[in-house]
Design an enzyme around this catalytic site. Structure first.
Site, PDB file in Angstrom:
ATOM      1  N   GLY A  22       9.501  -1.333 -10.644  1.00 41.51           N
ATOM      2  CA  GLY A  22       8.896  -2.629 -10.105  1.00 41.51           C
ATOM      3  C   GLY A  22       7.993  -3.314 -11.128  1.00 41.51           C
ATOM      4  O   GLY A  22       7.084  -2.488 -11.662  1.00 41.51           O
ATOM      5  N   GLY A  24       6.277  -6.489 -11.023  1.00 47.10           N
ATOM      6  CA  GLY A  24       5.380  -7.545 -10.531  1.00 47.10           C
ATOM      7  C   GLY A  24       4.227  -7.214 -11.066  1.00 47.10           C
ATOM      8  O   GLY A  24       3.675  -6.457 -11.999  1.00 47.10           O
ATOM      9  N   PHE A  25       3.303  -7.869 -10.241  1.00 44.26           N
ATOM     10  CA  PHE A  25       1.760  -8.053 -10.621  1.00 44.26           C
ATOM     11  C   PHE A  25       1.231  -6.360 -10.648  1.00 44.26           C
ATOM     12  O   PHE A  25       0.631  -6.127 -11.650  1.00 44.26           O
ATOM     13  CB  PHE A  25       0.910  -8.591  -9.516  1.00 44.26           C
ATOM     14  CG  PHE A  25       1.027 -10.199  -9.537  1.00 44.26           C
ATOM     15  CD1 PHE A  25       0.513 -10.807 -10.832  1.00 44.26           C
ATOM     16  CD2 PHE A  25       1.804 -10.901  -8.457  1.00 44.26           C
ATOM     17  CE1 PHE A  25       0.692 -12.343 -10.655  1.00 44.26           C
ATOM     18  CE2 PHE A  25       1.967 -12.212  -8.436  1.00 44.26           C
ATOM     19  CZ  PHE A  25       1.366 -12.912  -9.399  1.00 44.26           C
ATOM     20  N   GLY A  26       1.655  -5.719  -9.660  1.00 46.28           N
ATOM     21  CA  GLY A  26       0.900  -4.514  -9.798  1.00 46.28           C
ATOM     22  C   GLY A  26       1.705  -3.601 -10.715  1.00 46.28           C
ATOM     23  O   GLY A  26       1.060  -2.711 -11.490  1.00 46.28           O
ATOM     24  N   GLU A 182       1.582 -24.707   1.464  1.00 47.51           N
ATOM     25  CA  GLU A 182       1.649 -25.280  -0.086  1.00 47.51           C
ATOM     26  C   GLU A 182       3.126 -26.244  -0.257  1.00 47.51           C
ATOM     27  O   GLU A 182       3.243 -27.109  -0.511  1.00 47.51           O
ATOM     28  CB  GLU A 182       1.705 -24.424  -0.976  1.00 47.51           C
ATOM     29  CG  GLU A 182       0.248 -23.793  -1.119  1.00 47.51           C
ATOM     30  CD  GLU A 182       0.104 -22.326  -1.994  1.00 47.51           C
ATOM     31  OE1 GLU A 182      -1.158 -22.070  -2.208  1.00 47.51           O
ATOM     32  OE2 GLU A 182       1.090 -21.826  -2.326  1.00 47.51           O
ATOM     33  N   ASP A 311       2.359  -4.757  -2.634  1.00 48.55           N
ATOM     34  CA  ASP A 311       2.942  -5.044  -1.097  1.00 48.55           C
ATOM     35  C   ASP A 311       3.664  -4.170  -0.589  1.00 48.55           C
ATOM     36  O   ASP A 311       4.059  -3.910   0.583  1.00 48.55           O
ATOM     37  CB  ASP A 311       3.846  -6.403  -1.403  1.00 48.55           C
ATOM     38  CG  ASP A 311       3.027  -7.711  -1.851  1.00 48.55           C
ATOM     39  OD1 ASP A 311       2.086  -7.414  -1.969  1.00 48.55           O
ATOM     40  OD2 ASP A 311       3.811  -8.666  -1.973  1.00 48.55           O
ATOM     41  N   ALA A 327      -1.858 -11.118  -4.901  1.00 50.01           N
ATOM     42  CA  ALA A 327      -1.461 -10.751  -6.166  1.00 50.01           C
ATOM     43  C   ALA A 327      -2.833  -9.954  -6.637  1.00 50.01           C
ATOM     44  O   ALA A 327      -2.651  -8.976  -7.358  1.00 50.01           O
ATOM     45  CB  ALA A 327      -1.345 -12.069  -7.173  1.00 50.01           C
ATOM     46  N   GLN A 328      -4.053 -10.472  -6.327  1.00 47.59           N
ATOM     47  CA  GLN A 328      -5.174  -9.529  -6.922  1.00 47.59           C
ATOM     48  C   GLN A 328      -5.529  -8.273  -6.469  1.00 47.59           C
ATOM     49  O   GLN A 328      -5.847  -7.543  -7.108  1.00 47.59           O
ATOM     50  CB  GLN A 328      -6.450 -10.533  -6.341  1.00 47.59           C
ATOM     51  CG  GLN A 328      -6.612 -10.894  -5.025  1.00 47.59           C
ATOM     52  CD  GLN A 328      -8.111 -11.466  -4.398  1.00 47.59           C
ATOM     53  OE1 GLN A 328      -9.029 -11.128  -4.974  1.00 47.59           O
ATOM     54  NE2 GLN A 328      -7.827 -12.400  -3.420  1.00 47.59           N
TER      55      GLN A 328
END
Length: 436
Positions: A22, A24-26, A182, A311, A327-328
């Site tokens: 993965g 993603g962010f992590g 949003e 996640d 995300a943080q």
């Protein structure tokens, strides 16, 4: 050493191999922290790009182009000579032989494994709704939503039937979390801007955006006064906020809300997420929508050399609730874990991971956003400015930051959307039967 083969046992001190599933962010944060260290890193992802998902709704509403918020993984991590990228999809893990099984039949051996496969939308047993109500997790889904929104306006411009026009100009957003809020605000702004400037036969009074939330409040993670502010501002923008309303069916014609069929040109899903099915690869029970239970150092419970973050993982906070799927959280976990894996034996003596909350935020619309910092909150214009600064800063590189900043300033001054493109060959995604 071949990427698909285990370390040569003849070598006295073989380099450790860390495999990250993965990007993603992590996953990216972990790989970056392992960059230029004495460790071989292999990052496996089924897509060749990383994606800044918090701004994906702006691609769906024609405010930004896909390339503005995405970048090839090889470019992001290419400066690290010890990091290797593999475009493939993981399909399982053999914990006995320590190898990742790929869906194309290949295998990748690991010494230590990091699972960062993210999450997907939860349709609560109605996966057939996904075709009619795409979520916002990928560029493909964002383009599908944009395609349907823009095409609905084009069809509404041509029709002579007032009922059909109103149906085409109705958008339903399911889910009152940050993504849903949003998205609803952005669709309303997009519609009113286009009706005012570019379409001669569409009265603004025919535009309708419905935000549906099954619970009693939208933005449930925020304080009540910020929730109330968000509802007031959405309604001021023309969004209908329906609380305590269940969606019982979604079809090509629209959605059944609280027992009543509402015809719509587009339906967007944002009602809940579930972790990837990675817990099944390990033969364990998932927690909280399939998240993998980990200890204080992000090690999967019951496994010495397997870790999980973002996640995908279930790590409780001081109150026992899982850390939020933000995300943080993923980025902080990724940096923490990468630094530990870079040093042999550091896991055993390391301090537990501590999440430093930088605040929770959601944008409502033009000049309106909310921030929750725990001890204090912020709403309105200054929150909106802060939201923009934070999101530009979090983009992957300077080029993206400049591109998005310039486009946002231009859009703010002109109220124009620059990515209103319809692919005439994209026939498959014209799901709503009402578009004829």
């Amino acid at each position: 050493m071949n990427d698909l083969e285990p370390a040569d046992p003849v070598v006295t001190n073989p380099r450790r191999r860390v495999v990250i599933i993965g990007a993603g962010f992590g996953g990216l944060a972990c790989a970056g922290a392992l960059g230029d260290t004495d460790v071989d890193v292999i990052v496996i992802d089924r897509r060749n790009h990383n994606l800044f998902q918090p701004l994906l709704y702006q691609v769906a509403t024609a405010a930004l182009s896909p390339a503005d918020i995405a970048e090839p993984i090889r470019r992001t991590l290419g400066r690290y000579r010890n990091v290797h990228i593999m475009l493939a999809e993981a399909g399982g893990i053999d914990v006995e032989t320590k190898q990742v099984k790929l869906k194309d039949g290949g295998t990748v051996f690991y010494d230590q494994l990091v699972i960062a496969t993210g999450s997907d939308y939860n349709y609560f047993g109605h996966d057939e709704w996904q075709h009619f109500a795409p979520g916002l997790k990928t560029l493909h889904e964002a383009r599908r939503i944009r395609h349907r929104l823009l095409l609905s306006f084009e069809k509404a411009e041509r029709t002579k039937d007032p009922a059909e026009r109103k149906a085409l100009l109705t958008s339903i957003v399911v889910g009152g979390g940050p993504t849903g809020v949003e998205m609803a605000g952005a669709i309303s702004e997009l519609g009113r801007s286009m009706a005012h400037r570019d379409f001669r036969s569409i009265p603004a009074s025919d535009l309708r955006v419905i935000l549906v939330e099954a619970g009693p409040r939208i933005l449930a993670a925020f304080p009540e006064h910020l929730q109330a502010y968000a509802v007031r501002h959405l309604e001021k923008m023309g969004v209908e906020v329906r609380l305590g309303a269940q969606v019982s069916d979604i079809t090509a014609e629209g959605a059944v809300i609280a027992g009543h069929m509402v015809p719509a040109g587009s339906v967007v899903w944002g009602a809940g997420v579930k972790a990837s099915p990675a817990f099944r690869w390990l033969g364990i029970e998932g927690k909280a929508s399939g998240r993998i239970p980990v200890d204080a150092k992000l090690r999967v419970e019951g496994f010495k050399d397997i870790f999980s973050l973002g996640d995908t993982s279930f790590q409780p906070d001081k109150n026992g609730a899982p850390l939020p799927a933000l995300a943080q959280v993923a980025k902080q976990q990724g940096r923490y874990l990468g630094k530990l894996l870079a040093k042999p034996g550091a896991i055993e003596t390391a301090k537990p991971f501590h999440f430093a909350n930088r605040g929770n935020t959601a944008v409502i619309g033009r000049n309106a956003a909310i921030f929750d910092f725990g001890r204090w909150t912020l709403k309105g214009y200054f929150a909106w400015i802060l939201w923009a600064i934070v999101h530009v800063y979090l983009l992957v590189n300077f080029e993206k930051r400049m591109l998005v900043t310039v486009q946002w300033i231009w859009r703010y001054l002109t109220r124009q959307r620059g990515a209103r493109l319809i692919d005439e060959n994209d026939k498959e995604d014209v799901a709503p039967a009402i578009i004829r």
